[in-house]
Structure formats: structure tokens, C-alpha cells
Write a protein that holds these residues in place. Sequence first.
Motif: not given
Length: 359
Positions: A226-238, A203-212
Motif C-alpha cells: 500500500q505504501l509503495r503505491e501511495e508514495m511511488d516508492m521503490s522497494i528491495i525486498f530481501i 526502501l530496503i526491507a531485509d527479512e521484515p516478516t521473518t520473526a512474525l
Amino acid sequence: MGIPDKAIQEADINRWASGMEEFMEDRETILEIKHLQTSFLTSSGKVKAVRDVSFSLKKGEVLGIVGESGSGKTVTSLSVIRLLAGTGVIEGGEILFDGKDLAKVSMKEMRTIRGDRIAMVFQDPMTSLNPLIPVGKQITEMIEEHNRGMSKAQLKEEALKLLKLVHIPEAEKRFSSYPHEFSGGMRQRVMIAIALACKPDILIADEPTTALDVTIQDQILKLLNQLREEMDMSIIFITHDLGVVAEVCDRVVVMYGGRIMEEGPVEAIFERPSHPYTQGLMASVPDISLDKNVRLVSIPGSPPDMLNPPAGCPFVLRCAYGRNICNAKVPPVTEIGEGHCSYCWLLTPEAPKENNPYK
């Protein structure tokens, strides 16, 4: 969000150090980028947005890519999923995923990977969601795109599961709601649900919290973790927010002027920033433990012109320690510690000791 206070930083660092390093050592590499070069062809010339960028991502890891606007972090992620604008071209390098070089696969094959194996959450959900289509239908369309043959009832059931997974209250009722009927935080949750529709590996998250606002930012960050741990997913957080990096990332890549300046485990970057640009970033954000009358330190100067970037280190014109060699040649990588490296001529064994803060 800014950097959290010292106690929170130390807690985050201790959490990471208590076992994350050993955990990551055993994980397989899921994505490897080698010498990526991406440019945009404009009427004024070629904008060299990403220049010789290399890094890897492990399964289950959260990798933060941090840097100011124009550093190349978003273009790097868009290169991975081949969603560059019409004038954007990958001019060199490899993007290795599941035994394939995504820089060279056909667009038809890329469409089967994008959204299914690699998904992206964009910064502004209001411009990413279709205002004329109920959110439930937008989720089912993504599922159906990669899972042909499911009935309408099955598609709806899967969409409702996703809405509940991202903590949308009254999922049955909200299924038929339109984007404008959701708050900013809820729209971002819907975007995450769409991104997770096919259970992606990355999952690539591009500034997902900037406008919040800060409270909603915290909720979204906790949800992603939480989702990363439950789904064993890799995340690139920009992000450009070092507070976010401290809270959610395992490892950090610092970018500037289309190049990597420094890379390492999050606790190493915070405890021992080794590139002048990284140090400048750390010094330029507010710290609530400091006296309110203490002025913030800014980085003087402006980002480089990417139509004609410096031949050497892109930070040279803003660096207090810049030398002639910094202007002429790209600095080699210097190992600072385990998994921690920096690209600065001052760190090399050949660098003079006179007026050198690292010697």
C-alpha cells in the motif's frame, strides 16, 4: 509462509501479467548496481561475500532478492547504504544512484543519503529500536536529522502522521510508549515509520516478516504494498521465503554463493525456473495442494566456503548436473525470455545435449 496454493499463485501471476510489465517498461531506473564485489577481512582470510553482482531497480518497482543464508543478499543491500561492519569493504563495482556512485562518495555525503533518500527496515525491530527512548522520539530524531529547523510541535505532528500511516492505533497515546510496550508486529510498523520518515525514494526491507506469525506477516506485506503505491516508492525486498516473493514482488534476483544465479519477472521465475538452484528452491518448500504424505525435496550438500569459493559456478558442488567446466569457469548469462536470464553452462548453445535436462 511457503509458496501459496496453485489458485493463489495463478491469481498473483495473472495480476502481474495483466499490466505490470507494460507499466515497468515506462519507468526510469532509479538504482543500478554494476559488478559489485564486497568482502570481509578476517583473521582466517578474506570472505568474498558478494562477487560480481549486477542488477537494476526501477522507480515504483518491488525487487525481490532471494536465497538461503550466506548467499550474499543482505551484504548486497548493506553495500548499497554503506553500512558494512568494520571489516567489510567494497572492493569493486559501482552503485549508481541519482548520478552518483555510492561506492565512492564520502561517508559524510553518504549520511545525507542514508535514511533520507534510501532507508532500510531490518529483520529484528527489538534490536534496532532503542529500548530506553519512546518510539515517538525515535521517529522525530530521524526527521530532525534530515530536516533541520522544524519546531518540536512540527516534528511531533509529522511523527503522528507516520504512526497513523503505518496503522498504529491510538497514535497520540502510543507516541510516548517504549518499544517493549508494543507487540512484534507493531514494533515492525514503528521501524517502517522511521524508515519512511523522510519519504525515501528506495526502501530496503531485509527479512521484515521473518520473526512474525503468519497473520501479522500478511498485514505487514499488505502495508508495504500500500505504501509503495501511495508514495511511488521503490522497494528491495530481501527474503528466503518464496511465498513472500510471489505475493509482493514484481521481479526477482536469485542469489547463491555471492553471485546471481537467475533473474526475471516473478511470473517467469515461478512458471519456468531455469537454474538448477532456483529449481531446488522451488522444490524444497511445502505446497498445500500436495498430499501431506509427500516428502519435501531438499538440496543436498552445504553452501560453499566463501573464504575459498569455487572458481566457477558456486552451486557446482550441490548440482546434479555439474560438469568440469562448471567448476573451472563462471557461466555466462543466457537469455531465457524477455527480462529473464540465467547463469548456467547447461543453458549455453555450446552445452552438450547428452544428459542435459535443458536440451
